[in-house]
Write an enzyme that holds these catalytic residues in place. Structure first.
Site, mmCIF file in Angstrom:
data_model
loop_
_atom_site.group_PDB
_atom_site.id
_atom_site.type_symbol
_atom_site.label_atom_id
_atom_site.label_comp_id
_atom_site.label_asym_id
_atom_site.label_seq_id
_atom_site.Cartn_x
_atom_site.Cartn_y
_atom_site.Cartn_z
ATOM 1 N N LYS C 78 0.860 -1.188 0.000
ATOM 2 C CA LYS C 78 0.000 0.000 0.000
ATOM 3 C C LYS C 78 0.894 1.234 0.000
ATOM 4 O O LYS C 78 1.868 1.299 0.750
ATOM 5 C CB LYS C 78 -0.908 -0.003 1.235
ATOM 6 C CG LYS C 78 -1.962 1.106 1.224
ATOM 7 C CD LYS C 78 -2.870 1.035 2.453
ATOM 8 C CE LYS C 78 -4.014 2.036 2.370
ATOM 9 N NZ LYS C 78 -4.928 1.966 3.549
ATOM 10 N N SER C 158 -10.001 2.042 2.255
ATOM 11 C CA SER C 158 -9.041 2.781 1.456
ATOM 12 C C SER C 158 -8.005 1.907 0.746
ATOM 13 O O SER C 158 -7.428 2.326 -0.247
ATOM 14 C CB SER C 158 -8.303 3.770 2.361
ATOM 15 O OG SER C 158 -7.482 3.081 3.287
ATOM 16 N N SER C 182 -10.595 -0.039 6.453
ATOM 17 C CA SER C 182 -9.864 0.086 5.190
ATOM 18 C C SER C 182 -9.153 -1.182 4.713
ATOM 19 O O SER C 182 -8.641 -1.217 3.597
ATOM 20 C CB SER C 182 -8.838 1.217 5.286
ATOM 21 O OG SER C 182 -9.508 2.454 5.214
#
Ligand SMILES: [Mg+2]
Ligand SMILES: [Zn+2]
Lengths: 487, 95, 494
Positions: C78, C158, C182
């Protein structure tokens, strides 16, 4: 001058000055409050900056143990309450030298609570000044505004340095008291070794809060003068600001609470423009940290390791050595001075030692613009000189000459006395000889004396000492002369 | 409590985010809606409840006082939009 | 032999040890997949060349017999994890071109275990979002499609790029961060597994902060065992993070397969929230039955403050973010927009650098902390948070783990649910309570919706009892036999 004399005589009457101080003292540590970079002074720009200090993404604070210990130690030195639980919060505002966009500081729950210290005033009076709190917080970096016409330069070396903010109660009433408070605070942290007290390097900076009021009336609106960095400047700032406020009020105006800057060049204060727009710091507990808990046992251990502090020393000097509060006060004002004195006094006539340190040495150092730290006469050497006085090797008068030479050359007292043959004459035979000569040479004076003119005794003593080159022991001279004149 | 255009202006200034006048009306509505949602909290009785300081139930650990970082000015300045002679550079600040 | 990109991590490690294929082949296969699936926009920065280099070194270790625990496994990182010398953007314009001079603790640990990052995964800007549509670098497309409908769907957020990459077989595993859901919500939207560990289990050092008291890194993978392998590598005490807890990390994979006999599974009655798709409620009931069949005892529990978790979250998270994002001022790193003076420069920089949702949250956070409102909003929220925490502690007196839905709906189409921020926030209604209490949570794919989209269920464990969570997750996985694959995966035309 003490508080009662510090009233400002205005056109409309007397005004009382009310002063509170926030002193930022840098904790004496190797590394920063929340990062592992060096906290030393004077490195190349941004050479003592870690990604944490630069507020880079994802960087997190980890508290420096030494700062906890030294904050508690200082708290105990201020006779203050140590809070078992304290909380680091974020003070949010934007400024180029504040990399994270917030300062980590203790707000609602400081590590140290109420305390109190004694300040010593010139007239020998002592006043207690309340300490409201001591909290730990990060220092900001440095912005340089004078390097470029349209730019400011930012150095983050100082960013994240550990500070103790020590907040006094508004207990001071004159520039002198404010100065005495800073002096005493500085002495305490230096005795404790929790701050080097170096004001030129900014390891101690004062925010001075000044307001004026009619004696005894409600507190007036205060102005905060930021970052004043010497005792003298603190006093100048107080005097200037108090007079300014009186003029404003007597001129029909009102004081608006504001932050002001002290101009060291002309000793005046002015509004700080960058602080004009209203602040809302949005404090909240820093979620990157947990509440700080100090165990009682931890505090107890620090308590055990506490050295004797200035006020305790002062009282001991007065009690044990019979020194006046002024003399004791002067002796404890500076750590080096106290250390010096204690070496000189060790095993000797302390009263005599104090007199020499306070008069001769202090005077000579002032003249030479030197500090106790770099005195050409070391404490042991001055002790030697005092030894010679005490055992009658030399008289006080000769001692002054010897001291002057010691100060100039750094030689040992004993050597000077020997090489210049200044030993006091205590051999009664020798003195007897000189006395007889003087008596023989002045038959008429002797007659007058015997005729009742007693004050001629001094004349004879003078003659004898002169003949002996000042070395004859005055005591012996008196005894022998008396006998001779009685004959 | 609902947020009006002036409040938007005030908090945008505090947050150092430029907000065009044309956006303020819309933002005021959006923020007010969020606030309305948040204010349902008023229904919860929190009398005598200690605020939660952290979900981790432990004492904070602290560092030894040793120098372990710094001494990397070039790395610190490498990402800076503007720098000179080892300093970060910003528009002049008036004190 | 199954395609390299269809292997599980455990399977791949076995194959590598047996020399059925090399780390270079494994990594190349996934890079090829990533190249073929660029339209999904999973990555903000591709690190293919570095990955190929590392694959060679990994291969050498296998030949020398010095292979590391997870040597040669291609993963997606990420783009919220700072990676030394590699652009780290947090999906924001304000960090475009930022190359950290440091490596986050978690990415560093994974590297040390031999894992190979093939790209920095796309996400919602600063991890603020539930659909990966707030990224400055474009939204991510979910590899799944509705039956008979070619509309592009969101991967959730997210951590959308991470979830989509794992679902699309571009990466065998991925890192995410979970602040309010997320990791769990995108895992559910993409039909894979994802864990938010107990707060304090994985270090936050070097992870771009959104809301410090909630943020927690965690892994994505295509099954429970792989998640266990990844978490073991990511987790652990970090003296650089004051909120990191000093507890040693168990070998999570070992507990997998254990029976559920005696395990008490709590079903919180307050989670039957209206607005939740009936299909999901039905799936939840099915999941409860599966647990019962596996030998678990089912108990109804109550988490009375659940319905306020979302509200408290939207005070705490924006408040912390408004402060955490103050450092993006265009002075030391990132983009700067020059203004007439310093303040103007700050304001223009932050106006241009942050997207609409981030600006909105900073403003709300600034408001709730501002003078006069602190007690009414922030302190109130902290008190409610305490009550939510108490709810869980109470519930865990009656049960060992909780079973709930992960999200109220399956993946929605890009552009849906975006009119009003508040509706978008409702996506996290099931995941936020565990976040607020710091409890570990995991989403597992359990079934498909009528229109063919994956649906997940959430397990919420006791603090630092991820082991029980993995045990339960594995049992659920066995029972659910979730084998569906997205339409949009390596080998299949998009
Ligand atoms: Mg101050
Ligand atoms: Zn301060």
């Amino acid at each position: 001058m003490s508080a009662s004399h510090a009233l400002i005589k205005g056109e409309t009457g007397d005004w009382e000055i009310v002063i509170g101080l926030e002193v930022h003292a840098q904790v004496l540590t190797k590394s920063k409050l929340f990062s592992g970079s060096s906290a030393d002074f004077g490195a190349a720009p941004n050479a003592q900056v870690s990604p944490v200090d630069a507020g880079m993404p994802g960087m997190l604070p980890v508290l420096n143990k030494e700062c906890i210990t030294k904050a508690v130690r200082t708290g105990l030195g201020l006779n203050a309450v140590i809070n078992k639980v304290s909380v680091f919060e974020r003070k949010n505002y934007f400024y180029p030298d504040l990399p994270q966009g917030y300062q980590i500081s203790q707000y609602q729950h400081p590590i140290v609570g109420n305390g109190e210290i004694e300040i010593d005033l010139a007239d020998g009076t002592v006043k207690k000044i309340g300490v409201e709190r001591l909290h730990l917080e990060q220092d900001a970096g440095k912005s340089l505004h004078d390097q470029h016409p349209s730019k400011s330069f930012v150095d983050l070396n100082r960013s994240g340095n550990p500070l103790m903010e020590i907040v006094s109660k508004p207990d001071m009433r004159s520039a002198e008291e404010a100065g005495a408070y800073v002096t005493k605070l500085r002495a305490i942290v230096r005795y404790l070794g929790t701050c080097d007290g170096n004001m030129d390097e900014g390891s101690m900076r004062c925010d001075v809060n000044v307001s004026v009021r009619r004696p005894g009336a409600e507190l007036g609106t205060r102005c905060e003068i930021k970052n004043v960095n010497s005792v003298r400047f603190v006093q100048q700032a107080v005097d200037y600001e108090a007079r300014r406020q009186v003029e404003v009020i007597e001129g029909g105006g009102t004081i608006t609470q504001e932050t002001r800057l002290f101009d060291t060049k002309n000793g005046t204060t002015r509004t700080m423009r960058s602080k004009e727009d209203a602040h809302d710091y949005r404090y909240f507990p820093d979620p990157d940290l947990l509440p700080l808990v100090v165990e009682d046992s931890f505090v107890a251990d620090i308590r055990k390791s506490m050295p004797e502090l200035p006020d305790a020393k002062k009282h001991r000097f007065m009690k044990d050595y019979g020194l006046s509060i002024q003399d004791a006060g002067v002796l404890i004002a500076e750590k080096e001075r106290t250390d010096y004195f204690e070496i000189v006094a060790k095993g000797r006539d302390a009263k005599l030692a104090a007199n020499w340190v306070l008069s001769e040495l202090l005077g000579a150092l002032k003249k030479a613009e030197k500090e106790f730290g770099d005195s050409p006469v070391r404490a042991e050497q001055l002790g030697g000189l005092i030894g010679l006085i005490s055992d009658n090797t030399i008289s006080g008068k000769i001692a002054k000459e010897v001291f002057a030479e010691m100060f100039a050359t750094g030689k040992e007292a004993a050597d000077i006395v020997e090489s210049r043959g200044l030993r006091q004459v205590t051999d009664t035979g020798e003195i007897d000889r000189i006395v007889s000569e003087v008596v023989k040479d002045n038959p008429d004076k002797v007659a007058e004396y015997k005729g009742g003119k007693d004050k001629l005794f001094g004349f004879f003593v003078g003659q004898i000492l002169k003949k002996s080159g000042g070395k004859a022991n005055p005591g012996l001279v008196n005894d022998i002369l008396k006998k001779k004149l009685e004959e | 409590m609902s947020i009006d255009k002036n409040t938007v202006t005030k908090i945008a200034r505090l947050a150092r985010i430029k907000v065009e006048d044309s956006e303020k009306e819309r933002l005021a509505v959006e923020l007010s809606n969020i606030l309305k949602m948040i204010e349902e909290l008023d229904a919860v009785n929190t009398d005598g409840v200690e605020p939660l300081t952290s979900v981790v139930q432990m004492q904070m650990h602290a560092r030894e006082d040793v120098v372990t970082d710094g001494g990397i000015p070039e790395k610190i300045l490498k990402n800076a939009p503007e720098s000179t002679a080892g300093f970060f550079v910003v528009p002049k600040v008036v004190e | 032999m199954t395609k390299l990109t269809d292997l599980t991590i455990a399977g791949a490690l076995a194959g590598l040890k047996k020399k059925d294929f090399t780390a270079v082949e494994l990594v190349d296969a996934h890079i090829a997949g990533a190249e073929a699936a660029r339209h999904l926009n999973c990555f903000i920065t591709e690190t293919f060349d570095a990955a190929r280099e590392q694959a060679k070194q990994s291969h050498d270790r296998y030949t020398k017999g010095t292979a590391l625990p997870l040597d040669g496994i291609p993963i997606a990182m990420k783009d919220l994890f700072c990676t030394e010398g590699v652009q780290t953007t947090a999906a924001s314009a304000i960090l475009k071109g930022f190359k950290p001079p440091y490596e986050s603790t978690v990415s560093g640990k994974m590297k040390a275990d031999g894992m190979i990052t093939i790209g920095k995964a796309n996400l919602d800007e600063f991890a603020m979002g539930s659909s990966n549509t707030t990224s400055h670098y474009g939204n991510v497309i979910n590899p799944w499609k509705r039956k008979g409908d070619n509309k592009d769907l969101v991967p959730g957020g997210s951590s959308g790029g991470s979830a989509a990459a794992v679902a699309a077989r571009i990466a065998m595993g991925a890192t995410g961060t979970d602040t309010g859901g997320s990791i769990r919500q995108p895992a559910a939207f993409c039909g894979i597994s994802g864990i938010k560990p107990t707060y304090g289990r994985c270090s936050r050092w070097g992870v771009v902060a959104f809301a410090s008291s909630l943020d927690q890194p965690g892994p994505f993978a295509r099954n429970t065992e792989d998640c266990a392998l990844l978490l073991r590598s990511m987790a652990g005490y970090d003296p650089k993070d004051s909120t990191s807890v000093n507890k040693e990390v168990p070998d999570y994979a070992k507990v997998i397969g254990g029976s559920l006999k005696g395990l008490r599974v709590g079903v919180p009655k307050e989670y039957r929230i209206e607005g939740t798709s009936p299909e999901i409620i039905a799936l939840w009931d099915k999941g409860v039955q599966m647990m019962k069949d596996a030998g678990a005892e089912i108990v109804e529990v109550s988490l009375p403050h659940t319905k306020y978790a979302l509200h408290a979250y939207y005070v705490v998270a924006p408040a912390e973010c408004s402060s955490n994002l103050a450092r993006y001022d265009g002075v030391r790193f990132g983009a700067r927009v020059e203004g007439d003076n310093l303040i103007d420069t700050y304001e223009k920089t932050r106006q241009a650098g942050f997207g609409a949702e981030v600006r909105r949250r900073i403003l709300i956070g600034t408001y709730v902390l501002s003078a006069g409102y602190y007690d009414a909003y922030y302190n109130k929220a902290r008190k409610v948070r305490k009550l939510i925490w108490n709810d869980f502690i109470e519930a865990y007196k009656k049960c060992d783990i909780l079973l709930t839905p992960t999200a109220p709906t399956p993946a929605f189409a890009i552009g849906e649910n975006t009119s009003d921020p508040v509706t978008m926030y409702l996506n996290d209604v099931f995941t936020i309570p565990a976040s607020m209490a710091g409890m570990p949570g995991m989403s597992i794919p359990v079934g498909l919706s009528s229109d063919g989209l994956p649906l997940g269920l959430q397990l919420i464990g006791k603090p630092f009892d991820e082991e029980t969570m993995f045990r339960a997750a594995f049992a659920l996985e066995q029972a659910a036999k979730f084998t569906a694959v997205p339409q949009n995966i390596v080998g299949k035309a998009a």
